[in-house]
Structures are given as C-alpha cells and as structure tokens.
Design a protein around this motif. Structure first.
Motif: not given
Length: 298
Positions: A119-145
């Motif tokens: 019972g897991f929806a892929w798109y929900g995982g994509l959106i949640g993981g994407f938000a966390m990834l962008v936040w973490y990458v910004r903390r590491k002073d990397l270009a998110p793009g």
C-alpha cells in the motif's frame, strides 16, 4: 510469482531458510541500492568534469578520523545519507497518497492500512522524497538542479526495479482483465495475462495484464534515454525536468489498462495517478523550456 522470495529456496534448492524474505521489501531495498549506485556514479562524473561543486566531509588520517577537521569530496559522498532521508520521507508521502487514493479501505481498517507492508503510492513517495532531497542538498550548499540531474536516471531505474517487487508480491498494482482475443501469437501468455494465484491481496477474479512488468520495461528504456542525454549542454535541472515528462507520460499511459479508482475531472475520467501525471508533464515541460539555455557544449 513469489510474494516471499524465501519460498524459492525449497522449490529450487530443496531447503528452507530460517527466516522470511518478502519480495516487495527485498525489491524496494534493491531499487534503493540501484538508484543510489547510479546516482553516485553520475555525481562522480559531474564532479570530475567540473559541473558540480564539492561537499565537506570529515577528514580521515589512515583509519583514525580527525575530530572537527574536514576535506572536500565529490557529492557522491553524501548519497548514502541523502538516500536514507529521501526514502524515509518518501515512505511517509507514499503511504499518505495511498490512503487518500484508498480512503474507503482506510476507513474500514485504519490500523491495517496504515501499518501494512504494502500500500504505497509511487507519486507520493516521489514528492516526499523530492522535498527532502532538495532541503538536504541546499544544506550542503550544492546546486539542487545539478544534483537532481544526477538522480534522474537512478530514479527511473529504481522505479522499474520496485515494480518487479509489486509483480512478485501481487499487491494489486496489476491491470484490467486481459483480452485474450487480442494477444499476439508470438507473445508468451505470462506477458499478456497473469493470474497472480499467491497475491498478498488475494488473486484477481480473472487473468489481468501484468502492468508491473510493462512498467519495468518502460523504466529500463527511459533510464537508457536519460543516460543518453546526461551530458546535455543546458542549465542544471534540465535532465530532471525531462525525467518528470518521461515519468508522467509513462504512468499516464499505463494507467489506461490498470485497476485504479476513477474520478471525473473537467469532463474526463482519470485516476489520481493520471491527474498527477498530467501535472508532472506540465511542470517538466515548463522546466525544459525555462532551463533550455545553453551553458556549455554537449
């Protein structure tokens, strides 16, 4: 079909394992490892070509870590931590979107739905993981793009591997009843109609299209295309935008023959996944347009 991979051992090798290995969980783990491996390789390549900056990691002297001292390294050094954070948030997002999609089932059995292994929806995982990834990458002073560009092929690969887990487990992510009259003679029956006799959610009433297999094949092909475009000359984020378009189109098309609740939207009958697919394609297309300025030679 093996909902439990450990059942293969008595069938094939003649002995049983002292523990149970569930197919879905094993394939999800393999998907994470495969996606992380490919992402790390892409980050190393981009770092060596000067297309992405470095990160600060703890310095090491022989085998003893110097407390407080750091050194510069390829961003691949943070892939492990980034993957764990993205997966944790992705699981939350995937479960949330599944509950929204299957609200009737959740109301009948809230605890069972919430804590079930499936019972897991892929798109929900994509959106949640994407938000966390962008936040973490910004903390590491990397270009998110640029970082997201490196994740695009790995995400597509991980999606395909994860779908094999859905197929082995029989978690209900299959298609509508298969029309045997349309089956090409050269195509094996198991690629056209699957009965899922040991499905963890119970077998379907009649043979259905094994859509997880189709999605695995599509994901493998699209991963290859993303790798072919990985040295694009455009701004950071362009490849990830292309990934969004590919992902949205693939999922929209497969939903045509998948079993999912349908909703009336502006005169169209669409599943929740198709609605999100359209949104992703639009976002991806806008991203391709906005990021298509050349910054280097291909």
């Amino acid at each position: 079909m093996y909902p439990r991979l450990s059942d293969i051992f008595p069938d094939v090798f003649g002995f049983e394992l002292p523990f149970t290995i569930y197919s879905f969980g094993a394939m999800v783990a393999l998907a994470i490892l495969a996606g992380a491996w490919l992402t790390a390789r892409e980050l190393d390549r981009m770092y060596n070509e000067g297309r992405i900056g470095s990160v600060r990691v703890p310095a090491e002297d022989d085998k003893k870590r110097k407390r407080g001292k750091t050194r510069e390294a390829s961003p691949s050094a943070i892939v492990g931590t980034a993957s764990i954070l993205a997966v944790l948030m992705g699981v939350v997002g995937a479960k949330f979107f599944y509950i929204v999609e299957e609200l009737d089932r959740f109301m009948l059995d809230p605890a069972g739905t919430l804590f079930s292994a499936g019972g897991f929806a892929w798109y929900g995982g994509l959106i949640g993981g994407f938000a966390m990834l962008v936040w973490y990458v910004r903390r590491k002073d990397l270009a998110p793009g640029r970082f997201l560009d490196a994740t695009a092929p790995g995400l597509m690969l991980a999606y395909g591997v994860g779908r094999i887990g859905c197929h082995l487990a029989g978690d209900g992510d299959w298609g509508i009843p298969a029309d045997m009259a349309l089956k090409p003679d050269w195509l094996p029956t198991w690629l056209w109609a699957e009965t899922y006799p040991q499905a963890i959610v119970g077998p379907p009433p009649e043979p259905v299209y094994p859509t997880p297999i189709y999605e695995f094949v599509a994901a493998a092909l699209l991963c290859g295309l993303l790798l072919a475009f990985r040295r694009h000359p455009y701004k950071g984020g362009w490849l990830f935008a292309l990934y969004l378009v590919f992902s949205g189109v693939q999922r929209y098309l497969i939903e045509i023959i998948r079993v999912n609740p349908q909703y009336d939207v502006l005169g169209l009958t669409l599943s929740q996944a198709q609605m999100i697919s359209v949104l992703l394609v639009v976002i991806g297309a806008i991203g391709l347009f906005m990021l298509s300025e050349r910054t280097r030679d291909a």
